[in-house]
Design a protein around this motif. Structure first.
Motif, PDB file in Angstrom:
ATOM      1  N   PRO A 188       0.793  -1.230   0.000  1.00 23.52           N
ATOM      2  CA  PRO A 188       0.000   0.000   0.000  1.00 23.52           C
ATOM      3  C   PRO A 188       0.822   1.275   0.000  1.00 23.52           C
ATOM      4  CG  PRO A 188      -0.155  -1.137   2.106  1.00 23.52           C
ATOM      5  CD  PRO A 188       0.506  -2.077   1.159  1.00 23.52           C
ATOM      6  N   LEU A 189       2.058   1.228   0.505  1.00 27.45           N
ATOM      7  CA  LEU A 189       2.898   2.425   0.527  1.00 27.45           C
ATOM      8  C   LEU A 189       3.961   2.423  -0.570  1.00 27.45           C
ATOM      9  CD1 LEU A 189       3.507   3.029   4.348  1.00 27.45           C
ATOM     10  CD2 LEU A 189       1.790   4.052   2.850  1.00 27.45           C
ATOM     11  N   GLU A 190       3.825   1.516  -1.514  1.00 23.22           N
ATOM     12  CA  GLU A 190       4.814   1.417  -2.574  1.00 23.22           C
ATOM     13  C   GLU A 190       4.941   2.746  -3.318  1.00 23.22           C
ATOM     14  OE1 GLU A 190       5.939  -2.032  -5.668  1.00 23.22           O
ATOM     15  OE2 GLU A 190       3.985  -1.125  -6.040  1.00 23.22           O
ATOM     16  N   GLY A 191       6.167   3.247  -3.425  1.00 19.33           N
ATOM     17  CA  GLY A 191       6.411   4.488  -4.145  1.00 19.33           C
ATOM     18  C   GLY A 191       6.233   5.750  -3.330  1.00 19.33           C
ATOM     19  N   ALA A 192       5.780   5.632  -2.086  1.00 19.13           N
ATOM     20  CA  ALA A 192       5.575   6.814  -1.245  1.00 19.13           C
ATOM     21  C   ALA A 192       6.918   7.408  -0.820  1.00 19.13           C
ATOM     22  CB  ALA A 192       4.765   6.448  -0.005  1.00 19.13           C
ATOM     23  N   ALA A 193       6.958   8.725  -0.691  1.00 19.48           N
ATOM     24  CA  ALA A 193       8.186   9.421  -0.289  1.00 19.48           C
ATOM     25  C   ALA A 193       8.311   9.384   1.232  1.00 19.48           C
ATOM     26  CB  ALA A 193       8.172  10.852  -0.797  1.00 19.48           C
ATOM     27  N   ILE A 194       8.569   8.200   1.760  1.00 16.39           N
ATOM     28  CA  ILE A 194       8.678   7.985   3.207  1.00 16.39           C
ATOM     29  C   ILE A 194       9.984   7.258   3.494  1.00 16.39           C
ATOM     30  CG2 ILE A 194       7.678   6.817   5.206  1.00 16.39           C
ATOM     31  CD1 ILE A 194       4.952   7.079   3.819  1.00 16.39           C
ATOM     32  N   GLY A 195      10.727   7.775   4.464  1.00 14.43           N
ATOM     33  CA  GLY A 195      11.996   7.163   4.825  1.00 14.43           C
ATOM     34  C   GLY A 195      13.161   7.913   4.217  1.00 14.43           C
ATOM     35  N   GLY A 196      14.293   7.826   4.880  1.00 15.58           N
ATOM     36  CA  GLY A 196      15.478   8.506   4.371  1.00 15.58           C
ATOM     37  C   GLY A 196      16.587   8.503   5.397  1.00 15.58           C
ATOM     38  N   PRO A 197      17.751   8.969   5.024  1.00 13.69           N
ATOM     39  CA  PRO A 197      18.911   8.912   5.914  1.00 13.69           C
ATOM     40  C   PRO A 197      18.738   9.738   7.179  1.00 13.69           C
ATOM     41  CG  PRO A 197      19.371  10.288   4.016  1.00 13.69           C
ATOM     42  CD  PRO A 197      18.071   9.602   3.736  1.00 13.69           C
ATOM     43  N   PHE A 198      19.236   9.208   8.288  1.00 10.24           N
ATOM     44  CA  PHE A 198      19.291   9.957   9.537  1.00 10.24           C
ATOM     45  C   PHE A 198      20.486   9.490  10.348  1.00 10.24           C
ATOM     46  CE2 PHE A 198      16.157   6.516  10.772  1.00 10.24           C
ATOM     47  CZ  PHE A 198      16.975   5.838  11.669  1.00 10.24           C
ATOM     48  N   THR A 199      20.863  10.306  11.311  1.00  9.35           N
ATOM     49  CA  THR A 199      21.919   9.962  12.258  1.00  9.35           C
ATOM     50  C   THR A 199      21.392  10.269  13.649  1.00  9.35           C
ATOM     51  OG1 THR A 199      23.693  10.489  10.688  1.00  9.35           O
ATOM     52  CG2 THR A 199      24.277  10.411  13.011  1.00  9.35           C
ATOM     53  N   LEU A 200      21.263   9.235  14.488  1.00 16.15           N
ATOM     54  CA  LEU A 200      20.748   9.377  15.840  1.00 16.15           C
ATOM     55  C   LEU A 200      21.670   8.635  16.806  1.00 16.15           C
ATOM     56  CD1 LEU A 200      16.990   8.769  14.911  1.00 16.15           C
ATOM     57  CD2 LEU A 200      17.988  10.958  15.607  1.00 16.15           C
ATOM     58  N   VAL A 201      21.255   8.497  18.058  1.00 20.30           N
ATOM     59  CA  VAL A 201      22.059   7.746  19.025  1.00 20.30           C
ATOM     60  C   VAL A 201      21.173   6.747  19.754  1.00 20.30           C
ATOM     61  CG1 VAL A 201      23.772   9.566  19.361  1.00 20.30           C
ATOM     62  CG2 VAL A 201      21.726   9.512  20.809  1.00 20.30           C
ATOM     63  N   ASN A 202      21.760   5.628  20.181  1.00 22.00           N
ATOM     64  CA  ASN A 202      21.019   4.607  20.909  1.00 22.00           C
ATOM     65  C   ASN A 202      21.132   4.815  22.413  1.00 22.00           C
ATOM     66  OD1 ASN A 202      23.556   3.659  21.665  1.00 22.00           O
ATOM     67  ND2 ASN A 202      23.521   1.909  20.278  1.00 22.00           N
ATOM     68  N   LYS A 203      20.667   3.866  23.193  1.00 21.66           N
ATOM     69  CA  LYS A 203      20.645   4.002  24.646  1.00 21.66           C
ATOM     70  C   LYS A 203      22.027   4.145  25.261  1.00 21.66           C
ATOM     71  CE  LYS A 203      20.547  -0.991  25.546  1.00 21.66           C
ATOM     72  NZ  LYS A 203      19.780  -2.094  26.188  1.00 21.66           N
ATOM     73  N   ASN A 204      23.041   3.688  24.541  1.00 19.43           N
ATOM     74  CA  ASN A 204      24.418   3.779  25.023  1.00 19.43           C
ATOM     75  C   ASN A 204      25.137   5.021  24.516  1.00 19.43           C
ATOM     76  OD1 ASN A 204      24.274   1.229  26.384  1.00 19.43           O
ATOM     77  ND2 ASN A 204      24.489   0.223  24.395  1.00 19.43           N
ATOM     78  N   GLY A 205      24.399   5.851  23.785  1.00 18.59           N
ATOM     79  CA  GLY A 205      24.996   7.056  23.244  1.00 18.59           C
ATOM     80  C   GLY A 205      25.805   6.843  21.987  1.00 18.59           C
TER      81      GLY A 205
END
Length: 208
Positions: free
Chosen positions: A42-59
Motif C-alpha cells: 500500500p505504501l509502494e512508491g511513497a516518499a517515506i523514509g530517508g537517511p538519519f543519524t541518531l544515538v542509541n541508549k548507550n549514546g
C-alpha cells in the motif's frame, strides 16, 4: 489506506502474465494466483523514509544505512506520552512477538525501532529504559533537535510541542508504525489500532 490491485488486460493466451500462466500450468487455484500476482504494498512508491543519524541508549551513533538488508518497523513518539505511545508500541511489539513465535526465521530479519520526537527530555538513558519495558528487540533512538527533526521529516511525521500540564508538556505527533523493506522503502502501516493479532498478520503478509 486502501490497497489498489493492478489489473491485467489479456488478449487470448499471448498476454497472460508469466506467473499466472505458471499457476494455471500447475493447476493452482486461480483466485490465489490472481492475489499473488496483483497485490502490491500500500505504501509502494511513497516518499517515506530517508537517511538519519541518531544515538542509541548507550549514546552510540546509529544511522539509517546501518539497517540495510533488514526489514524495519519504525515508530515516532516520546517516553513521557501518557497514553497513545504506550498503547501503540505495546500493540506493535505484542504483534511482533506473535509473528516471532509463528515465523522465527523471518522475525530475525526485522528490527523494531522507536524514535523519540522529544529530545529535550528523552535522553539516551531515558529512551533505553522506556523501550526496554517492551522487550529487548525494540531499539530506542534519540538525538539533538536537529537530528530528530531530520529523521521525522524524512518519514513525514508531524510533531510539535503541545499543551503544558501539571506533569509536564505534551507532544502532538503522528501515530504511525511504518513497515520498511530491506532496502529502506515503505511497505505498509501496521494496524496497531486493531491489536496485536492484526499487526502479526500484516507482518506475515509482507515480510519474506
Amino acid at each position: 489506506m486502501n490497497r489498489h490491485a493492478m489489473t491485467y488486460r489479456k488478449s487470448r493466451f499471448a498476454r497472460i502474465p508469466f506467473a499466472l500462466a505458471a499457476c494455471l500450468a500447475l493447476s493452482m487455484p486461480l483466485a490465489a494466483c490472481q492475489q499473488q500476482q496483483t497485490e502490491q504494498p500500500p505504501l509502494e512508491g511513497a516518499a517515506i523514509g530517508g537517511p538519519f543519524t541518531l544515538v542509541n541508549k548507550n549514546g552510540k551513533t546509529v544511522t539509517w544505512a546501518q539497517f540495510k538488508g533488514e526489514w524495519r518497523i519504525v515508530y515516532f513518539g516520546y517516553t513521557f506520552c501518557p497514553d497513545a505511545c504506550p498503547l501503540d508500541v505495546q500493540a506493535m511489539m505484542r504483534g511482533f512477538n506473535l509473528f516471532t513465535k509463528a515465523h522465527p526465521d523471518l522475525a530475525a530479519k526485522v528490527q523494531p525501532i522507536f524514535i523519540s520526537i522529544d529530545p529535550a527530555r528523552d535522553t539516551p538513558e531515558v529512551v533505553g529504559e522506556w523501550t526496554g519495558a517492551f522487550g529487548p528487540r525494540l531499539m530506542g533512538l534519540t538525538g539533538t533537535p536537529k537530528q530528530v527533526n531530520k529523521a521525522a521529516d524524512a518519514f513525514a511525521v508531524y510533531h510539535k510541542r503541545g499543551a503544558d500540564t501539571a506533569g509536564g508538556y505534551l507532544m502532538d505527533h503522528s501515530r504511525i508504525s511504518y513497515l520498511m523493506d530491506p532496502d529502506g522503502k515503505p511497505i505498509a502501516m501496521l494496524p496497531t489500532d486493531k491489536g496485536p493479532d492484526a499487526v502479526a498478520a500484516e507482518l506475515a503478509k509482507w515480510v519474506q
